[in-house]
Scaffold this motif. Sequence first.
Motif, PDB file in Angstrom:
ATOM      1  N   UNK A  45       0.812  -1.203   0.162  1.00 33.54           N
ATOM      2  CA  UNK A  45      -0.012   0.063  -0.005  1.00 33.54           C
ATOM      3  C   UNK A  45       0.760   1.263  -0.043  1.00 33.54           C
ATOM      4  N   UNK A  46       2.019   1.114   0.744  1.00 34.51           N
ATOM      5  CA  UNK A  46       2.591   2.542   0.680  1.00 34.51           C
ATOM      6  C   UNK A  46       3.387   2.542  -0.456  1.00 34.51           C
ATOM      7  N   UNK A  47       3.998   1.545  -1.152  1.00 29.75           N
ATOM      8  CA  UNK A  47       4.495   1.693  -2.409  1.00 29.75           C
ATOM      9  C   UNK A  47       3.709   2.115  -3.488  1.00 29.75           C
ATOM     10  N   UNK A  48       2.335   1.544  -3.377  1.00 32.39           N
ATOM     11  CA  UNK A  48       1.420   2.093  -4.388  1.00 32.39           C
ATOM     12  C   UNK A  48       1.131   3.358  -4.368  1.00 32.39           C
ATOM     13  N   UNK A  49       0.715   4.001  -3.226  1.00 34.79           N
ATOM     14  CA  UNK A  49       0.447   5.209  -3.050  1.00 34.79           C
ATOM     15  C   UNK A  49       1.650   6.155  -3.415  1.00 34.79           C
ATOM     16  N   UNK A  50       2.978   5.769  -2.962  1.00 37.26           N
ATOM     17  CA  UNK A  50       4.051   6.740  -3.328  1.00 37.26           C
ATOM     18  C   UNK A  50       4.195   6.781  -4.921  1.00 37.26           C
ATOM     19  N   UNK A  51       3.958   5.647  -5.387  1.00 38.94           N
ATOM     20  CA  UNK A  51       4.034   5.678  -7.054  1.00 38.94           C
ATOM     21  C   UNK A  51       3.015   6.668  -7.527  1.00 38.94           C
ATOM     22  N   UNK A  52       1.722   6.592  -7.087  1.00 39.90           N
ATOM     23  CA  UNK A  52       0.690   7.443  -7.595  1.00 39.90           C
ATOM     24  C   UNK A  52       1.113   8.807  -7.221  1.00 39.90           C
ATOM     25  N   UNK A  53       1.673   9.111  -5.956  1.00 38.07           N
ATOM     26  CA  UNK A  53       2.073  10.650  -5.785  1.00 38.07           C
ATOM     27  C   UNK A  53       3.338  10.869  -6.844  1.00 38.07           C
ATOM     28  N   UNK A  54       3.875  10.202  -7.119  1.00 32.50           N
ATOM     29  CA  UNK A  54       5.241  10.420  -7.864  1.00 32.50           C
ATOM     30  C   UNK A  54       4.740  10.560  -9.460  1.00 32.50           C
ATOM     31  N   UNK A  55       3.598   9.787  -9.740  1.00 33.64           N
ATOM     32  CA  UNK A  55       3.203  10.053 -11.258  1.00 33.64           C
ATOM     33  C   UNK A  55       2.141  11.180 -11.291  1.00 33.64           C
ATOM     34  N   UNK A  56       1.553  11.779 -10.333  1.00 32.06           N
ATOM     35  CA  UNK A  56       0.834  12.743 -10.246  1.00 32.06           C
ATOM     36  C   UNK A  56       1.266  14.169  -9.959  1.00 32.06           C
TER      37      UNK A  56
END
Length: 288
Positions: A45-56
């Motif tokens: 979940x932390x990895x997913x949320x971090x990548x979403x933040x990075x991509x947006x």
Amino acid sequence: MIGVIDLPIILIGCNLYEIALKLEMGQKMHDADEFEERTYLDKIIRLQNGLVACATGGIFEGGDAVYRRLRRELLERNDIAGKLPDFLRHNRDLGQFWEFIKHKMKTYAERRTFIWNGFHAALEHLEANERNPSADHIASTIEKFDPETVHSLWQKALDRRINDPDGAVTAARSLLESTCKHILDDSDTPYPDDADLPKLWALCAEKLNLAPHQHQEKVFKAILGNCQSVVNNIASIRNKIGDAHGQGRRAIKPGVRHAELVVNLAGAMAAFLISTWQEQPVSSEERH
């Protein structure tokens, strides 16, 4: 009134205070990181949320070091690695991921959906395992016993619980059959080529002193007799609702809860047999 000589002392005191404050904040952030990652589900979940933040347009909390660590830890876990998205395997740092995602999807909404979908299978797998706390122990026991055939059947049964309950029921029975045959082979105990699951279990139980008639205590006789009943019913339910045979118009279809029950029972019974076999007073040379 503060003298000139007092100023360096005051400045040193301020600096020490700032350093202590930064150390305290750093420790709190470290403790927060540990809290956020108590389980592998938390890590994903932390990895997913971090990548979403990075991509947006946002920032991956913890930066590249945290991304690399989470990526490594997740890819090292065999039951998760195959369910992780390809973009995680192919992009070793956040710079590579950004170059990938900015060309792959143009809008923030598309990027979010793409990343969420990428982690869906792994999250679903871990959430199902959280409903079955003993799954990790069973997996460890089975993998040490036979990491290829038997463990692969256990993993197949787990993987199919949600999206393919029929297949999960079939894999659960195959898991028990394979476990019994491995133990009988290792103990040089003959069995008919056409032996069904109840017969294989009975032979194993006899070999491992788990047959009800081998015990005098009523409680143990009842428990061991119920073990045989569970195995018999797993064999029966697989014949009736599994995907091993053709079905008519009024076929009974197992739900997710049925598949989880059968898989959990089969896993527990297989682990019980394996643990009992491994405690038998025979040398490792005799077993191989």
